[in-house]
Structures are given as structure tokens and as C-alpha cells.
Write an enzyme that holds these catalytic residues in place. Sequence first.
Site, PDB file in Angstrom:
ATOM      1  N   CYS A   3       0.681  -1.185   0.039  1.00 45.76           N
ATOM      2  CA  CYS A   3      -0.203   0.062   0.128  1.00 45.76           C
ATOM      3  C   CYS A   3       0.943   1.299  -0.056  1.00 45.76           C
ATOM      4  CB  CYS A   3      -0.954  -0.004   1.092  1.00 45.76           C
ATOM      5  SG  CYS A   3      -0.232   0.101   2.827  1.00 45.76           S
ATOM      6  N   ARG A   9      -3.548  -0.351   5.476  1.00 45.50           N
ATOM      7  CA  ARG A   9      -4.151  -1.545   4.622  1.00 45.50           C
ATOM      8  C   ARG A   9      -3.023  -2.833   4.501  1.00 45.50           C
ATOM      9  NH1 ARG A   9      -5.299   2.181  -0.487  1.00 45.50           N
ATOM     10  NH2 ARG A   9      -3.307   3.129   0.468  1.00 45.50           N
ATOM     11  N   ASP A 119      -8.672   3.791   1.201  1.00 41.33           N
ATOM     12  CA  ASP A 119      -7.421   4.143   2.238  1.00 41.33           C
ATOM     13  C   ASP A 119      -8.295   4.754   3.342  1.00 41.33           C
ATOM     14  OD1 ASP A 119      -5.495   4.875   3.387  1.00 41.33           O
ATOM     15  OD2 ASP A 119      -4.578   6.206   1.867  1.00 41.33           O
TER      16      ASP A 119
HETATM   17  P1  4NP Z   1      -1.896   2.928   3.951  1.00 43.32           P
HETATM   18  O1  4NP Z   1      -2.437   4.327   4.581  1.00 43.32           O
HETATM   19  O2  4NP Z   1      -1.265   3.283   2.614  1.00 43.32           O
HETATM   20  O3  4NP Z   1      -2.805   2.116   3.823  1.00 43.32           O
HETATM   21  O4  4NP Z   1      -0.750   2.545   4.793  1.00 43.32           O
HETATM   22  C1  4NP Z   1      -1.554   5.581   4.293  1.00 43.32           C
HETATM   23  C2  4NP Z   1      -0.737   5.889   5.340  1.00 43.32           C
HETATM   24  C3  4NP Z   1      -0.189   7.242   5.148  1.00 43.32           C
HETATM   25  C4  4NP Z   1      -0.352   7.950   4.147  1.00 43.32           C
HETATM   26  C5  4NP Z   1      -1.188   7.382   3.166  1.00 43.32           C
HETATM   27  C6  4NP Z   1      -1.844   6.295   3.256  1.00 43.32           C
HETATM   28  N1  4NP Z   1       0.228   9.226   4.193  1.00 43.32           N
HETATM   29  O5  4NP Z   1       0.171   9.943   3.196  1.00 43.32           O
HETATM   30  O6  4NP Z   1       1.252   9.189   4.992  1.00 43.32           O
END
Ligand code: 4NP
Length: 151
Positions: A3, A9, A119
Amino acid sequence: MVCLGNICRSPLAEGILQEKARLAGLNWMVDSAGTYKNHVGEAPHTLSQKVAKLNGIDISQQRSRHLQAADIESFDRIYAMAADVMDGIRAIYGAPLPEGKVQLFLEELYPGENRDVPDPWYGPEPGYHEVFHMIEQTCDAIIAKQFTVQV
Ligand code: 4NP
């Protein structure tokens, strides 16, 4: 399991698939990584940890890491949680991706629909429960496929 941040995720996907593979007697090595570097070294988001724990899965020992081009060589299958993650994987690899190895995760459940795992990062707890169940159903489909004759 890939991810963006490797904190919401994909840690869930790693924990869920690893546990389901173990229960099915499959000796799989499941790992996860992110296409962003900004959370490297962090434990999964507290809400991902909470929702996993409520469902009997401990992901607290995972730490975010940045996807490496070598991962795409060494793993048999790479699942991208969303289309923007797929773009990030392509950028990290820097060459045409190996045929048939990298795919959108939800293609296992909804082939041809190009669906993303939403997300949950920006939202409240219900989003994490929704994502948990979406990932769990998809992991069930991945495991079931191992026991189905492919024609
Ligand atoms: P993930 O969620 O991709 O499911 O871990 C996110 C965590 C952090 C960020 C974006 C999505 N971020 O922009 O820091």
C-alpha cells in the site's frame, strides 16, 4: 502486500493472509511494504492494530518498510491495494513489471473491475473495520484458489 504507507491496509493484509495460510497448512511467507517512505520503521496504525486484534490477529510487531525493486524479483506474487499503489510499484521498479506477477488485490474478488481497497488513513474507525472485512474476504478467495483445480 503493498500500500502507500505500509501502516494501514497492507499490514492488515499481511497479518490476515499469513494467518489464513497457516490455518490452511500452506507454508507461505507473506510480507508487506509501502511505496511511500514517510512511515518507515513505524508500527501499524493504532486502528489497524485494534481492528486486527478484535479479530484475533496480532500485527503489533510489524514495522513499515519501503518497497524495494528486489522485492518484485524475489516474491512470487505482489498485490497492490490500489491503482496509485500500482503506479508507485512501477516507479520503484523502473522497468516494465514482470508479466502476471503484480496485480490489484481486489482483482481476486472482483476480476476486471479495477477496484481499490479504500484508504482508511484520513477517516475514523469504521473505515478500518470495512477495510478489514474487504481484505479478509479477498484473502479467503486467495486461499480457496489454492484448493481449486485450475482449468
Ligand atoms: P496505507 O495508508 O497506505 O493504507 O498505509 C496511508 C498511510 C499514510 C499515508 C497515506 C496512506 N500518508 O500519506 O502518509
